[in-house]
Structures are given as C-alpha cells and as structure tokens.
Design an enzyme around this catalytic site. Sequence first.
Site, PDB file in Angstrom:
ATOM      1  N   ASP A  80       0.852  -1.189   0.000  1.00  0.00           N
ATOM      2  CA  ASP A  80       0.000   0.000   0.000  1.00  0.00           C
ATOM      3  C   ASP A  80       0.885   1.235   0.000  1.00  0.00           C
ATOM      4  O   ASP A  80       1.357   1.687   1.044  1.00  0.00           O
ATOM      5  CB  ASP A  80      -0.907  -0.021   1.225  1.00  0.00           C
ATOM      6  CG  ASP A  80      -1.986   1.053   1.157  1.00  0.00           C
ATOM      7  OD1 ASP A  80      -2.087   1.753   0.125  1.00  0.00           O
ATOM      8  OD2 ASP A  80      -2.733   1.174   2.138  1.00  0.00           O
ATOM      9  N   SER A  81       1.133   1.764  -1.199  1.00  0.00           N
ATOM     10  CA  SER A  81       2.031   2.918  -1.302  1.00  0.00           C
ATOM     11  C   SER A  81       1.398   4.070  -2.068  1.00  0.00           C
ATOM     12  O   SER A  81       1.919   5.175  -2.042  1.00  0.00           O
ATOM     13  CB  SER A  81       3.350   2.507  -1.946  1.00  0.00           C
ATOM     14  OG  SER A  81       3.144   1.870  -3.190  1.00  0.00           O
ATOM     15  N   LYS A  82       0.292   3.811  -2.774  1.00  0.00           N
ATOM     16  CA  LYS A  82      -0.479   4.876  -3.453  1.00  0.00           C
ATOM     17  C   LYS A  82       0.418   5.782  -4.282  1.00  0.00           C
ATOM     18  O   LYS A  82       0.280   6.996  -4.262  1.00  0.00           O
ATOM     19  CB  LYS A  82      -1.300   5.678  -2.438  1.00  0.00           C
ATOM     20  CG  LYS A  82      -2.303   4.826  -1.654  1.00  0.00           C
ATOM     21  CD  LYS A  82      -3.211   5.656  -0.756  1.00  0.00           C
ATOM     22  CE  LYS A  82      -4.273   4.830  -0.062  1.00  0.00           C
ATOM     23  NZ  LYS A  82      -3.774   3.855   0.923  1.00  0.00           N
ATOM     24  N   ARG A  83       1.314   5.195  -5.062  1.00  0.00           N
ATOM     25  CA  ARG A  83       2.233   5.970  -5.874  1.00  0.00           C
ATOM     26  C   ARG A  83       1.533   6.533  -7.096  1.00  0.00           C
ATOM     27  O   ARG A  83       0.501   6.008  -7.541  1.00  0.00           O
ATOM     28  CB  ARG A  83       3.408   5.101  -6.324  1.00  0.00           C
ATOM     29  CG  ARG A  83       4.225   4.446  -5.220  1.00  0.00           C
ATOM     30  CD  ARG A  83       4.673   5.394  -4.157  1.00  0.00           C
ATOM     31  NE  ARG A  83       5.746   4.815  -3.341  1.00  0.00           N
ATOM     32  CZ  ARG A  83       5.956   5.090  -2.065  1.00  0.00           C
ATOM     33  NH1 ARG A  83       5.128   5.888  -1.405  1.00  0.00           N
ATOM     34  NH2 ARG A  83       6.975   4.572  -1.419  1.00  0.00           N
ATOM     35  N   THR A  86      -0.967  -0.428  -4.576  1.00  0.00           N
ATOM     36  CA  THR A  86      -2.003   0.594  -4.726  1.00  0.00           C
ATOM     37  C   THR A  86      -1.438   1.771  -5.526  1.00  0.00           C
ATOM     38  O   THR A  86      -0.247   2.076  -5.451  1.00  0.00           O
ATOM     39  CB  THR A  86      -2.508   1.091  -3.355  1.00  0.00           C
ATOM     40  OG1 THR A  86      -1.398   1.528  -2.572  1.00  0.00           O
ATOM     41  CG2 THR A  86      -3.231  -0.024  -2.611  1.00  0.00           C
TER      42      THR A  86
END
Lengths: 270, 270
Positions: free
Chosen positions: A93-96, A120
């Site tokens: 979960d890093s939402k890059r 993510t």
Amino acid sequence: MSFMQALHARWNQAGTLVCVGLDPEPAKFPARFAGDPDAVFAFCRDIVDATAEFACAFKPQIAHFAALGAEGALERLIAHVHAEHPGVPVILDSKRGDIGSTAQHYATEAFDRYAADAVTANPYLGRDSVQPFLDRADRGVVVLCRTSNPGAGDLQDLVVDGRPLYQHVADKVANEWNSHGNCMLVVGATWPEQLREVRAIVGDVPFLVPGVGAQGGDAGAVVTHARTADGSGLVISSSRAILYASSGDDYAEAAAREARALRDTINRAH
Amino acid sequence: MSFMQALHARWNQAGTLVCVGLDPEPAKFPARFAGDPDAVFAFCRDIVDATAEFACAFKPQIAHFAALGAEGALERLIAHVHAEHPGVPVILDSKRGDIGSTAQHYATEAFDRYAADAVTANPYLGRDSVQPFLDRADRGVVVLCRTSNPGAGDLQDLVVDGRPLYQHVADKVANEWNSHGNCMLVVGATWPEQLREVRAIVGDVPFLVPGVGAQGGDAGAVVTHARTADGSGLVISSSRAILYASSGDDYAEAAAREARALRDTINRAH
C-alpha cells in the site's frame, strides 16, 4: 500464477475475504519489544504468522516503514510471507503516482525490490502514470476510487457529466485500464452506498476495502453492498483493530482472534 | 526561516528560477562511477556542487532512490545540500497521498527523516490527506494541479461546473488549504495555456514547473505565461537535461553549463 489467480485461489480455498493491514507503530507495540532494534520486523512477523490462516491477503502500508527508516524490515517481512505463507498475496500500500518515466521506477520499487504481488496507485496523473504498473500483467494494480477518509469527497465527489469523479475513475479502470485483467479498486467501507454504485459500474473487478475497524466501517454492509455474484470480489482490510488488539504478551493470539472474528462477521453476512 | 521565506530570499539573492531535479539512474552515469558502491550519492553530490550557484532549489525524486534501495544516499544528499548550500531549499518529490493517520507518517518521512524543506503531494484523497503536511507551517507543500505528462488530462481536464478539475484544485489550494501560506502548485511546462489559467486563479502562489528539457516544455513560455508581478513565483525544474548533459568526465561542468543556460534563457524571457 498471477496475483489475480492467487487471490481467487485464496478466496476459494481459505474461505476468507479478510486482508490484514500491516501498519507498524512502535509506540503501540507490546512492552516486550521495548529496546528491540528488530521490533518492526519481529512484531509484524508475529502478526503475519498468527493471522495468515484467516487472511486472503496482507497489506503492508509503506509510510509506516519509511517514517522509521525500516525499508529493510519491509523487504524481510514480504519475503517472510512469500516463504512461510505462499498462498497469501501481498499488496504493497504505497499509493504511488508520477509521470511515466518515474512511475517505471515505482514499479521497480514495488514489484522487484519489495517483490509485492500488487500495489495501490493514485489515478490523478492519468493512465500513462499507471501504465508501468498495468504492464506487469502478473501483478495487481489497485487504483484509488472512493477512499475511506472523511475528506474523500473533496475531489472524488465533484460532479462530471452528471456523476461523481470517483465513478468516472471506476469506469476508466474497469473499461480502459484493465486490459490485462489485473486491476482492482479502492472503495472505502465507510461509504456503503458508493460501494454499491461502483459495483454496478465495474462488474467483477475486485475491491480493496479499507475502513472497517478503527475507521468505523461496517463489514457486513460492505458484503451486502459490494460482493460479486460468486460471493467474493472483496479484500476487506483491517489494520489497527487487529495489530493492536492487545498490548500484552497475548498480542499475537488477540490479533488472530480479531482476524477470525472479522472473517466470521463477513461470512455470516453472505 | 520558513521554506517560503528561504525560496523568496534565494530568488532575490541568486537571480535564478532554476530547480535542479535529482533523478539518479546509474545506467546513465559516467563510466568513472562503474562499480562504485557509493555512485548514487557521489554523482548527485557532484551535480549539486556544480549547479548550486544557478539553482533556486534542488528536487530529488524519491522513486529513483527507492528503486535502488538507496534511501541512505538520499538522506546524505539532502544533508549535504543543507550543510554546503544552506540557502538552497530542497523539495522532496514524492507525490504522497493517504488518509490522515497515514499521511502523518509521510510527513515524518519527508520532513523529519529526510529533512526536506518542502514535499510534493497528491490531492486526490482530499484536504485531510494533505493536512499533516500543511500543518508544518515552516515547510512547503507542493500540490499536484496540472502535471506535465501526456495523460495529465485523463482526470485533470474533466469538467466540473464549467471548468476543468485542475482549476478546482488550484482554487482549493489557494483559497482553502493555504492558510499558513506554505502551499505551491505543480503545473507542467508542457501546458502554457494552463499555466496562464492557473496563475489567474491563484494570485502569487508559487508554481513548481516540471517538463522543460527532456519533456519538451519551453522555459521562455513558462515565464511569460506564469510569472508573478515581481517576476518570480516560479521554480522551473529540469532533471535529465542537466544531470546527463555529458556522459564523460566533464559531467559536472556540463551540468553547470546546462543549468546556467536554463537560468539565462529564463531571465532573458522576463
């Protein structure tokens, strides 16, 4: 086996839609970890081993490691899941999100350095910013759609052509970006109506659903609003409520109890 | 001195709007770095030292370090800028965005672990996801508005109430999120008309402008379309065209030449 195949196999074989979120915060660790230089890895490993049988996925949240300079612990933790619990995929979960040439480096970070099965991603920069993730057909790409936080609607609810932005994102991901069949969407448990609306748009595209537990989402409502026809399609993530179920020496057993209870709540809602 | 004060002081004293982007890619390094285990730090340090007199800011892009497991090099690089070039602020380009409790960890990563003076942030999750950055009034928060990449318009151009989404973001940042006066906006050099439109909305809020050089944006057009009344308000970033100006032993001199040339092109456009 691709991430998406692994996820479906895990749903079928383990009978659980629970994702255990791994958000280490040393200040909340049981006292036995005080002064342990390897506490981040050791605590998370104990949680993983205690909860794996109830989990369809693990979701380490990278900010919690990065704030501590604990990238090494994250690498070892994911390697541990792969070695000891090979049927349970890992969603980083890093939402890059960045321009294409930079997004390629983020894909390397997630899939090669950390060996995550899925990641993510934030859609604000458009398709070319997600393409380096999409191109890895054996991995999963979990695109933010309607997030679980109170301010989610600031942008996501703005109305474009008669429907909110998050529904446009859902449409784009399901009908344009998903040519390898490796996409998922983040839709928060805190928004049951939006879960139903997004499900109506995207068919069987799986959802990663944060927001049960500490954030107040109702796991039963998530299932009734957003499951797919076969009763799956959901990766329902809980982090703090499982990780910090007990601050005593029974932290691992308490975490397992919480994960099992969430699994059962979800399965009863079917 | 806050980030915003430092940026204004640098603009005034050094007479430059150039930001040197630090995107290390070892495959492009000069041959002399082959086999050097400290190449990432050493190359970037040499670029920093050669270009500092022409720079109003440095902008390390974190994916390039993370893909290599080079967080230690990034920490040392930023410390080097602070020690050797204390008037030149560092903008950590990480485009983070997550729910508030997690965003707090990203703020710790950027401002405490890496000691960055400013950080880029993605607005898709809404204000509460940016608040932990905004709350650090002495640091800068550079919010994505209209990015430089070809797919920028996929979401950013969707029309809400008669104007594109990126203009709503500009409006929110300038008029709601900027209560500490520490906000900037990312607007790509590849979109001169959009630069003008955003400038008309946000007054003197500074822009971080990527996309000159390798991405094809025209630095002169950026200045004429988006400078503020005092002739500043712009942090015009070039990465690859400066970093990899020469693959020979003159890489540092070549980088300095490119940075100076960009400064002069920008200043002539005034």
